[in-house]
Design an enzyme around this catalytic site. Structure first.
Site, PDB file in Angstrom:
ATOM      1  N   ARG A 177      59.122 -26.125 -60.177  1.00 31.90           N
ATOM      2  CA  ARG A 177      58.201 -27.176 -60.637  1.00 31.90           C
ATOM      3  C   ARG A 177      56.954 -27.210 -59.761  1.00 31.90           C
ATOM      4  O   ARG A 177      55.899 -27.657 -60.149  1.00 31.90           O
ATOM      5  CB  ARG A 177      58.901 -28.541 -60.638  1.00 31.90           C
ATOM      6  CG  ARG A 177      59.530 -28.848 -61.985  1.00 31.90           C
ATOM      7  CD  ARG A 177      60.086 -30.262 -62.070  1.00 31.90           C
ATOM      8  NE  ARG A 177      61.407 -30.343 -61.476  1.00 31.90           N
ATOM      9  CZ  ARG A 177      61.744 -31.138 -60.485  1.00 31.90           C
ATOM     10  NH1 ARG A 177      60.848 -31.941 -59.930  1.00 31.90           N
ATOM     11  NH2 ARG A 177      62.969 -31.157 -60.035  1.00 31.90           N
ATOM     12  N   ASP A 181      37.513 -31.747 -71.488  1.00 36.13           N
ATOM     13  CA  ASP A 181      38.402 -30.838 -72.216  1.00 36.13           C
ATOM     14  C   ASP A 181      37.541 -29.654 -72.666  1.00 36.13           C
ATOM     15  O   ASP A 181      36.687 -29.792 -73.537  1.00 36.13           O
ATOM     16  CB  ASP A 181      39.011 -31.589 -73.412  1.00 36.13           C
ATOM     17  CG  ASP A 181      39.981 -30.737 -74.221  1.00 36.13           C
ATOM     18  OD1 ASP A 181      39.875 -29.496 -74.161  1.00 36.13           O
ATOM     19  OD2 ASP A 181      40.821 -31.318 -74.933  1.00 36.13           O
TER      20      ASP A 181
END
Ligand SMILES: Cc1ncc(COP(=O)(O)O)c(C=O)c1O
Length: 393
Positions: free
Chosen positions: A52, A178
């Site tokens: 992770r 974005d």
């Protein structure tokens, strides 16, 4: 097209970075490509230890995206996972400014957070810099984050990144952009003052419509540490195999964008002269609002466009159902041309015209794409009944 300098690796030119960044160190008979490291855990004694946090294949992909955008990259299991990692950092109850048109999933999630009282959402017309400034300043209650897409999905509106970054910084807000539609080959928001770049790497970066992936890039080391912390605690980690595929896709990013963009320019011009088309939304066309800003902040108009059929929802649906070479499907940024009527999704913004078709132009022969679109625009007949999709993509 020079490569930014504050990535992990720096290259003089972006097309070279796309091919060379994230390769393993040179050792005799060592591989030239990063191995797919299928290991969730690592031998003790190093700084990471568990996937992770870090995995060698993910790291290679992060080096490449970081070199292209000019910052430290953390990859996630989808674009939405990346966006939600940032949304998790929004301070409790504080104002967040976002575009009135955003990708549906992002728009829905921001509204959910507003309805839950997690944030105070301020939606704004991002083409209007006076309105953007007022929304960020907020009459004594300034925004903590500003979230924009430019061009916006699916209306192809242009927001001035540099001007928005200046206002955001003045009021102590973070600006996130974005950059999915443009890719770093055409637009690098961190160079223009944004704090953060987000990607649905599912799209142009990976480029083959065969995986889901998200990426966050920042040159702010403190923010980068918070982001990796979100991936460790929220757990939206991509697989090593998908990371390898995404990196393999990035190797051809520059030539894919060049080709898809020149095809898009050709198709946009043809559409603009077609009798069955009411409007074309593409920053490469002269009449586009804010085309001058697009020219200043981007190295080209990109491969995404939208157009409005001269007719209603059914007329647009018939065009979508009549294509033969082009694929009628959602998503974007793959080598194949995809198009869809955005309002077929029940959760799409109701201000998006019912007759609007979004096209992700691919790298096929431009004449073949146009011949197919032209015959679909001229098609007559009944539309087939299709099952309405349930969710909002
Ligand atoms: C502009 C934009 N941002 C974010 C997303 C979400 O990315 P993903 O589908 O990889 O979760 C999409 C997906 O279509 C998108 O188009």
């Amino acid at each position: 097209m020079s490569a930014p300098k504050n990535g992990h690796e720096s290259f003089k030119n972006l097309d070279t970075a796309a091919v060379q960044a994230g390769r393993p160190p040179v050792t005799p008979d060592g591989p030239i490509n990063p191995p797919i490291v299928l290991s969730s855990t690592m031998h003790a004694g190093g700084p990471y230890g568990y996937m992770r946090d870090w995995n060698a294949t993910l790291d290679s992909l992060e080096q490449a995206i970081g070199a292209l955008e000019g910052g430290r990259c953390t990859v996630f299991s989808s674009g939405m996972a990346a966006a939600n990692a940032i949304f998790d950092l929004f301070p409790q109850g504080k104002p967040v400014v976002a575009s009135q048109y955003s990708y549906t999933g992002v728009a829905m999630r921001l509204k959910e957070l507003h309805d839950l009282g997690r944030i105070e959402l301020r939606l704004v017309d991002v083409t209007d810099d006076v309105a953007v400034k007022a929304a960020i300043a907020g009459d004594g209650n300034p925004a903590s984050w500003v979230w924009i897409e430019t061009p916006t999905n699916p209306m192809m509106e242009i927001c001035d990144i540099e001007a928005t970054a200046t206002v955001a910084r003045h009021y102590g807000a973070y600006l996130a952009v974005d950059n999915t539609f443009m890719t770093p080959i055409r637009q690098r928001p961190l160079e223009l003052g944004a704090h953060l770049v987000m990607h649905s790497a599912t799209k142009g970066l990976a480029g083959h419509s065969d995986l889901l992936m998200g990426a966050l890039v920042t040159a702010d080391e403190e923010l980068a540490q918070k982001i990796i912390g979100r991936r460790v605690l929220l757990g939206a980690v991509p697989s090593a195999f998908d990371s390898y595929l995404a990196l393999r896709g990035i190797r051809t990013l520059a030539i894919r964008v060049d080709r898809a963009e020149s095809n898009a320019q050709f198709i946009a011009e043809k559409l603009a002269g077609h009798s069955k088309v009411r409007a074309v939304h593409y920053p490469g066309l002269g009449g586009h609002k804010n085309a001058d800003i697009a020219k200043r902040q981007s190295d080209g108009p990109g491969f995404m466009l939208a157009f409005e059929v001269d007719g209603d929802a059914e007329a647009a649906e018939l065009v979508c159902q009549s294509v033969e070479l082009i694929t009628y499907a959602t998503s974007l940024g793959g080598v194949e041309t995809l198009m869809e009527r955005r309002r077929r999704w029940p959760k799409e913004n109701s201000a998006v015209p019912e007759n609007l078709i979004r096209v992700s132009v691919g790298i096929e022969n431009a004449n073949d794409i146009w011949a197919d679109l032209d015959q679909a625009l001229n098609a007559t007949g009944e539309i087939a009944n299709q099952t309405q999709p349930k969710m909002g993509y």
